[in-house]
Design a protein around this motif. Sequence first.
Motif, mmCIF file in Angstrom:
data_model
loop_
_atom_site.group_PDB
_atom_site.id
_atom_site.type_symbol
_atom_site.label_atom_id
_atom_site.label_comp_id
_atom_site.label_asym_id
_atom_site.label_seq_id
_atom_site.Cartn_x
_atom_site.Cartn_y
_atom_site.Cartn_z
ATOM 1 N N MET A 1 -1.586 -8.509 7.391
ATOM 2 C CA MET A 1 -1.759 -8.040 6.029
ATOM 3 C C MET A 1 -0.401 -7.556 5.503
ATOM 4 O O MET A 1 0.404 -7.024 6.257
ATOM 5 N N HIS A 2 -0.177 -7.719 4.244
ATOM 6 C CA HIS A 2 1.056 -7.340 3.566
ATOM 7 C C HIS A 2 1.326 -5.835 3.736
ATOM 8 O O HIS A 2 0.429 -5.009 3.572
ATOM 9 N N ARG A 3 2.552 -5.471 4.058
ATOM 10 C CA ARG A 3 2.869 -4.054 4.346
ATOM 11 C C ARG A 3 2.646 -3.154 3.142
ATOM 12 O O ARG A 3 2.267 -1.990 3.288
ATOM 13 N N GLY A 4 2.878 -3.666 1.944
ATOM 14 C CA GLY A 4 2.625 -2.872 0.748
ATOM 15 C C GLY A 4 1.148 -2.572 0.577
ATOM 16 O O GLY A 4 0.758 -1.446 0.234
ATOM 17 N N VAL A 5 0.328 -3.572 0.822
ATOM 18 C CA VAL A 5 -1.121 -3.387 0.734
ATOM 19 C C VAL A 5 -1.565 -2.366 1.783
ATOM 20 O O VAL A 5 -2.401 -1.493 1.499
ATOM 21 N N LEU A 6 -1.004 -2.452 2.964
ATOM 22 C CA LEU A 6 -1.332 -1.475 4.012
ATOM 23 C C LEU A 6 -0.938 -0.059 3.594
ATOM 24 O O LEU A 6 -1.666 0.898 3.880
ATOM 25 N N ALA A 7 0.190 0.077 2.910
ATOM 26 C CA ALA A 7 0.616 1.398 2.442
ATOM 27 C C ALA A 7 -0.381 1.955 1.435
ATOM 28 O O ALA A 7 -0.726 3.146 1.477
ATOM 29 N N ALA A 8 -0.856 1.107 0.531
ATOM 30 C CA ALA A 8 -1.837 1.547 -0.462
ATOM 31 C C ALA A 8 -3.153 1.930 0.213
ATOM 32 O O ALA A 8 -3.768 2.954 -0.133
ATOM 33 N N ILE A 9 -3.571 1.131 1.174
ATOM 34 C CA ILE A 9 -4.807 1.436 1.901
ATOM 35 C C ILE A 9 -4.661 2.747 2.665
ATOM 36 O O ILE A 9 -5.601 3.549 2.716
ATOM 37 N N HIS A 10 -3.493 2.981 3.232
ATOM 38 C CA HIS A 10 -3.252 4.232 3.952
ATOM 39 C C HIS A 10 -3.413 5.431 3.003
ATOM 40 O O HIS A 10 -3.956 6.470 3.386
ATOM 41 N N GLN A 11 -2.937 5.285 1.776
ATOM 42 C CA GLN A 11 -3.048 6.371 0.801
ATOM 43 C C GLN A 11 -4.466 6.534 0.263
ATOM 44 O O GLN A 11 -4.888 7.643 -0.052
ATOM 45 N N PHE A 12 -5.185 5.423 0.142
ATOM 46 C CA PHE A 12 -6.523 5.437 -0.455
ATOM 47 C C PHE A 12 -7.510 4.663 0.409
ATOM 48 O O PHE A 12 -8.006 3.603 0.019
ATOM 49 N N PRO A 13 -7.814 5.168 1.599
ATOM 50 C CA PRO A 13 -8.677 4.408 2.520
ATOM 51 C C PRO A 13 -10.074 4.120 1.949
ATOM 52 O O PRO A 13 -10.656 3.079 2.257
ATOM 53 N N ALA A 14 -10.591 4.978 1.116
ATOM 54 C CA ALA A 14 -11.917 4.760 0.542
ATOM 55 C C ALA A 14 -11.912 3.597 -0.456
ATOM 56 O O ALA A 14 -12.971 3.072 -0.797
ATOM 57 N N LYS A 15 -10.740 3.198 -0.897
ATOM 58 C CA LYS A 15 -10.620 2.112 -1.868
ATOM 59 C C LYS A 15 -10.080 0.833 -1.234
ATOM 60 O O LYS A 15 -9.576 -0.041 -1.922
ATOM 61 N N ARG A 16 -10.207 0.739 0.072
ATOM 62 C CA ARG A 16 -9.655 -0.398 0.809
ATOM 63 C C ARG A 16 -10.093 -1.745 0.237
ATOM 64 O O ARG A 16 -9.272 -2.614 -0.013
ATOM 65 N N ARG A 17 -11.372 -1.907 0.023
ATOM 66 C CA ARG A 17 -11.873 -3.195 -0.453
ATOM 67 C C ARG A 17 -11.308 -3.534 -1.834
ATOM 68 O O ARG A 17 -10.887 -4.667 -2.077
ATOM 69 N N ALA A 18 -11.274 -2.563 -2.727
ATOM 70 C CA ALA A 18 -10.738 -2.795 -4.070
ATOM 71 C C ALA A 18 -9.254 -3.147 -4.004
ATOM 72 O O ALA A 18 -8.788 -4.029 -4.736
ATOM 73 N N ILE A 19 -8.523 -2.483 -3.128
ATOM 74 C CA ILE A 19 -7.096 -2.766 -2.963
ATOM 75 C C ILE A 19 -6.907 -4.195 -2.455
ATOM 76 O O ILE A 19 -6.085 -4.943 -2.984
ATOM 77 N N GLU A 20 -7.650 -4.564 -1.444
ATOM 78 C CA GLU A 20 -7.530 -5.907 -0.878
ATOM 79 C C GLU A 20 -7.873 -6.977 -1.914
ATOM 80 O O GLU A 20 -7.171 -7.983 -2.033
ATOM 81 N N GLU A 21 -8.943 -6.770 -2.665
ATOM 82 C CA GLU A 21 -9.355 -7.748 -3.668
ATOM 83 C C GLU A 21 -8.320 -7.882 -4.784
ATOM 84 O O GLU A 21 -7.977 -8.988 -5.196
#
Length: 85
Positions: free
Chosen positions: A1-21
């Motif tokens: 997975m893209h490192r930027g996307v991982l950084a966003a998921i790390h900050q907002f784990p409850a929004k993981r699916r929305a971030i990925e989409e």
Amino acid sequence: MHRGVLAAIHQFPAKRRAIEELALKSETFRLLCTDLADAEAALYNWKGSDSPLKDERCAEYLSLVTALKAEILEILDAEQSNAAE
């Protein structure tokens, strides 16, 4: 997975699916996530620095990380609102 996307998921784990989409369909969003990852990395590096500029640079990068997180959250919230309509 893209490192930027991982950084966003790390900050907002409850929004993981929305971030990925959103990352799958928006290059602009992915770039924003990359900016977050870069700013976090720079902050981490400055925190470990012995430079006399350490405190100033840490404050700058902390401010940048905070602003990027707010922007990402705003985009995610707007996407969620648009999806609900």
